[in-house]
Design a protein around this motif. Structure first.
Motif, PDB file in Angstrom:
ATOM      1  N   PHE A 235      31.212  53.458  46.323  1.00 41.36           N
ATOM      2  CA  PHE A 235      31.409  52.015  46.201  1.00 41.36           C
ATOM      3  C   PHE A 235      32.870  51.677  45.950  1.00 41.36           C
ATOM      4  N   MET A 236      33.496  52.369  45.007  1.00 41.18           N
ATOM      5  CA  MET A 236      34.885  52.068  44.690  1.00 41.18           C
ATOM      6  C   MET A 236      35.795  52.340  45.884  1.00 41.18           C
ATOM      7  N   ALA A 237      35.450  53.360  46.686  1.00 40.24           N
ATOM      8  CA  ALA A 237      36.259  53.700  47.862  1.00 40.24           C
ATOM      9  C   ALA A 237      36.201  52.596  48.908  1.00 40.24           C
ATOM     10  N   ILE A 238      34.999  52.152  49.232  1.00 38.57           N
ATOM     11  CA  ILE A 238      34.885  51.119  50.270  1.00 38.57           C
ATOM     12  C   ILE A 238      35.406  49.781  49.765  1.00 38.57           C
ATOM     13  N   GLN A 239      35.202  49.482  48.483  1.00 36.94           N
ATOM     14  CA  GLN A 239      35.701  48.221  47.945  1.00 36.94           C
ATOM     15  C   GLN A 239      37.223  48.171  48.012  1.00 36.94           C
ATOM     16  N   ALA A 240      37.879  49.250  47.623  1.00 34.12           N
ATOM     17  CA  ALA A 240      39.341  49.288  47.658  1.00 34.12           C
ATOM     18  C   ALA A 240      39.859  49.195  49.091  1.00 34.12           C
ATOM     19  N   PHE A 241      39.214  49.917  50.004  1.00 32.63           N
ATOM     20  CA  PHE A 241      39.642  49.941  51.403  1.00 32.63           C
ATOM     21  C   PHE A 241      39.531  48.556  52.030  1.00 32.63           C
ATOM     22  N   VAL A 242      38.357  47.944  51.907  1.00 33.72           N
ATOM     23  CA  VAL A 242      38.098  46.660  52.568  1.00 33.72           C
ATOM     24  C   VAL A 242      38.897  45.534  51.920  1.00 33.72           C
ATOM     25  N   ASN A 243      38.890  45.439  50.595  1.00 33.23           N
ATOM     26  CA  ASN A 243      39.597  44.350  49.934  1.00 33.23           C
ATOM     27  C   ASN A 243      41.099  44.408  50.182  1.00 33.23           C
ATOM     28  N   THR A 244      41.654  45.621  50.174  1.00 33.51           N
ATOM     29  CA  THR A 244      43.086  45.777  50.444  1.00 33.51           C
ATOM     30  C   THR A 244      43.432  45.298  51.848  1.00 33.51           C
ATOM     31  N   GLU A 245      42.598  45.657  52.819  1.00 34.81           N
ATOM     32  CA  GLU A 245      42.863  45.261  54.200  1.00 34.81           C
ATOM     33  C   GLU A 245      42.715  43.751  54.377  1.00 34.81           C
ATOM     34  N   ILE A 246      41.700  43.157  53.765  1.00 34.31           N
ATOM     35  CA  ILE A 246      41.512  41.712  53.886  1.00 34.31           C
ATOM     36  C   ILE A 246      42.700  40.960  53.308  1.00 34.31           C
ATOM     37  N   ARG A 247      43.169  41.370  52.154  1.00 39.54           N
ATOM     38  CA  ARG A 247      44.321  40.693  51.541  1.00 39.54           C
ATOM     39  C   ARG A 247      45.578  40.884  52.378  1.00 39.54           C
ATOM     40  N   SER A 248      45.700  42.043  52.986  1.00 36.37           N
ATOM     41  CA  SER A 248      46.842  42.297  53.867  1.00 36.37           C
ATOM     42  C   SER A 248      46.802  41.386  55.083  1.00 36.37           C
TER      43      SER A 248
END
Length: 353
Positions: free
Chosen positions: A236-249
């Motif tokens: 969960f922490m892996a996908i949350q970090a990956f997706v949220n970082t990309e969306i904010r970018s």
């Protein structure tokens, strides 16, 4: 957006709602432990499969459809677990019932909000169909109508869906309810509450992604911390970090939308608009018009198919939540007293699709 968004702080600032549902010294029978481990391991697998292979996959309609499919599977998993626990409704504590019914109403509200936004996007698709129809004849006399439809598309797609505002407030209230009731004398109840916690965390995460995609803002992205003691926490922490970082970018560099198929359609529509500004075409513009029209047609088809598939999965999610809620209420009616205790606070809420 013209400037980068600041990282969103975690919503959960009200104490520590992430304490272990199973405290130290608690013991589960081998059967209950196996049921719990199987649920959490399955949840971890579903999260691992959901993680996008590439950054470019984030917030494509195809990935959002996969996210909704995964969410439907996870909510089906919790229904399966409830059945396997063989926990009679008469053994459900009032506070468990209150939490379950209150959460289900909120999830139905969120589903309705998302479905209304997809319906709004489909309405915008009608403008583009008119554009393609008017340009199919190749007659410059149709340019006036094509321009009008392109203007209609631009205005419609830039409008806001007020029902999303309700969705945001509902999501905020769900965050406040992440802290499950304490369970003292029921091992089965402890397993159920721990599993439900996982379902709620993943549901909020996925819903926050949809909210960001539909609202045009990353402000409702959630950064939810999860204790390592959960077997699905790492995935969960892996996908949350990956997706949220990309969306904010993405939001830091784009000003219109991060829903990629929608952005592609809008770009093709804007490319076509200058070509139909004049009522007549010079010979060397004819080929440009045909190619631009074909490009728009291809993008519209992909966009339309994606919206149709997403609608199906949103409807399926709505039905899964609704049937689970109805099944519990039906059993409570049989019990009589238990139903009377929760009816006043839960059954009076009307749901309109």
């Amino acid at each position: 957006m013209s400037r980068a968004q600041e990282p969103h702080r975690p919503f959960l600032l009200f104490g520590n709602p992430f304490r272990m549902i199973l405290p130290k010294g608690s013991h589960l029978s081998p059967k209950l432990l196996a049921l719990l481990n199987n649920f959490e391991e399955t949840l971890a697998v579903r999260l691992k499969k959901l993680k996008p292979a590439e950054k470019e996959d984030v917030l494509r309609l195809s990935w959002m459809i996969s996210a909704m499919v995964a969410l439907c599977e996870i909510h089906t998993d919790i229904k399966t677990l409830i059945t396997a626990l063989e926990l009679p409704v008469s053994d459900w504590e009032d506070k468990w019932i209150d939490v379950y019914l209150a959460n289900s109403v909120k999830l139905l509200d969120i589903g309705i909000s998302f479905s209304s936004e997809v319906a709004r996007l489909k309405q915008g698709h009608l403008y583009l169909q008119c554009v393609l129809h008017n340009l199919s004849s190749g007659s410059s006399s149709q340019f006036v109508r094509a321009r009008s439809s392109l203007d209609g598309w631009s205005k419609h797609i830039a409008s806001k869906n007020l029902r999303l505002d309700n969705c945001f407030s509902v999501m905020d209230s769900l965050v406040q309810m992440l802290d499950e009731p304490k369970v003292k004398n029921s091992s089965k109840g402890k397993v159920l509450m721990r599993a439900m916690y996982g379902v709620k965390v993943v549901t909020l995460f996925i819903c926050s992604i949809f909210a960001a995609a539909f609202s045009g803002s990353p402000k409702k992205l959630m950064d939810l911390p999860v204790p390592e003691s959960y077997l699905w926490a790492g995935e969960f922490m892996a996908i949350q970090a990956f997706v949220n970082t990309e969306i904010r970018s993405i939001y830091s560099s784009r000003s219109f939308t991060i829903l990629k198929e929608l952005e592609d359609v809008d770009t093709k529509a804007k490319n076509l608009y200058p070509i139909v500004q004049e009522d007549g075409l010079v010979p060397n513009e004819t080929g440009v018009l045909k190619q631009s029209t074909l490009d728009l047609k291809n993008s519209v088809e992909i966009f339309s198919e994606g919206l149709d598939d997403l609608t199906k999965e949103l409807d399926r999610f709505f039905q899964i939540v609704l049937t689970g809620r109805d099944a519990l209420i039906s059993n409570l009616r049989i019990g009589g007293d238990a139903f009377d205790q929760v009816r006043s606070s839960n059954s009076g809420k009307n749901l309109v699709r």
